[in-house]
Design a protein around this motif. Structure first.
Motif, mmCIF file in Angstrom:
data_model
loop_
_atom_site.group_PDB
_atom_site.id
_atom_site.type_symbol
_atom_site.label_atom_id
_atom_site.label_comp_id
_atom_site.label_asym_id
_atom_site.label_seq_id
_atom_site.Cartn_x
_atom_site.Cartn_y
_atom_site.Cartn_z
ATOM 1 N N ASP A 75 6.178 68.471 82.090
ATOM 2 C CA ASP A 75 7.162 68.204 82.819
ATOM 3 C C ASP A 75 6.924 66.558 83.315
ATOM 4 O O ASP A 75 7.297 66.198 84.350
ATOM 5 N N ARG A 76 5.957 65.726 82.607
ATOM 6 C CA ARG A 76 5.738 64.423 82.995
ATOM 7 C C ARG A 76 6.862 63.549 83.511
ATOM 8 O O ARG A 76 6.554 62.635 84.136
ATOM 9 N N ASP A 77 7.746 63.999 82.455
ATOM 10 C CA ASP A 77 9.101 62.913 82.540
ATOM 11 C C ASP A 77 9.838 63.192 84.102
ATOM 12 O O ASP A 77 10.514 61.982 84.657
#
Ligand SMILES: C[S@@+](CC[C@H](N)C(=O)[O-])C[C@H]1O[C@@H](n2cnc3c(N)ncnc32)[C@H](O)[C@@H]1O
Length: 210
Positions: A75-77
């Motif tokens: 979920d780095r975005d």
């Protein structure tokens, strides 16, 4: 020139040595080192961060290199992640991947021009190791972290013992909370046989007050 390798990296002595080695290694680091050596630390560190950070940000990736930590954060975005590194060539590689909000060229062994208390999470893989960065840099990282910020720092276990990290963590005991060490393999089974037993302490803690 041949690509630098792990033994050359472990034998570095000064920040200038680091600049020179990583200038030559940046192009091929992911393929000639990370893939070939079955280098697992960035993924481990990224997963530990995701597990403990509970949404706190922005994140500073210390010694971000080509971006392997950010690449592996689930979920780095949804996160704002900045890359800090002494090597402009390594930062240029990470910039090609478009993973970070900002790219900060800085030498962590010296004072860095970053305001106090701006990061909610500080993460690092492979930078607190032989010939790279010692325990003194933790003071800078504490200064630029918000109260309650979470830290996930890998420290090569031999470097930990040889360079006084235990004493450093004792000295900053009143500034941090919830300190926990996880000791894990740096390289997977298809990595270099002579480095199969290389371990890292993954230091997980928070800046007080939590
Ligand atoms: C082994 S690489 C790790 C890169 C990345 N985190 C990873 O796990 O693939 C170590 C990184 O630390 C950086 N580095 C070395 N000395 C440094 C210093 N004094 N200040 C900031 N970064 C440094 C190098 O340029 C390099 O990108």
């Amino acid at each position: 020139m041949d690509d630098p390798d792990l033994d050359a990296a472990y034998a570095l002595k000064t920040p200038d040595d680091n600049r020179a080695l990583y200038a030559n290694w940046a192009d091929s680091y992911d393929s000639s080192f990370a893939d070939e050596a079955d280098y697992r630390l960035p993924q481990i560190v990224a997963f530990v961060l995701a597990d403990v950070m509970r949404g706190s940000g922005p994140v500073l990736d210390v010694g971000a290199g080509t971006g392997l930590v950010a690449q592996n954060i689930p979920d780095r975005d949804a996160l704002e992640i900045d890359a800090l590194d002494i090597s402009p060539e390594m930062l240029a590689q990470s910039a090609k991947k478009g993973l970070y909000r900002a790219y900060i060229e800085a030498d962590l062994t010296k004072p860095v021009d970053i305001p106090d208390e701006i990061y909610g999470a500080v993460v690092s893989a492979g930078t607190f190791t032989h010939g790279h960065v010692g325990p003194e840099a933790i003071d800078t990282l504490l200064r630029i972290a918000k109260p309650g910020a979470v830290f996930v720092l890998s420290i090569n276990s031999e470097h930990f013992s040889a360079h006084g990290f235990e004493a450093k963590f004792a000295a900053i005991e009143s500034e941090i909370a919830q300190l926990d060490f996880r000791i894990l393999d740096i390289y997977g089974p298809s990595g270099p046989p002579e480095h199969q037993n290389d371990k890292a302490h993954i230091a997980v803690f928070r800046k007080r007050p939590v």
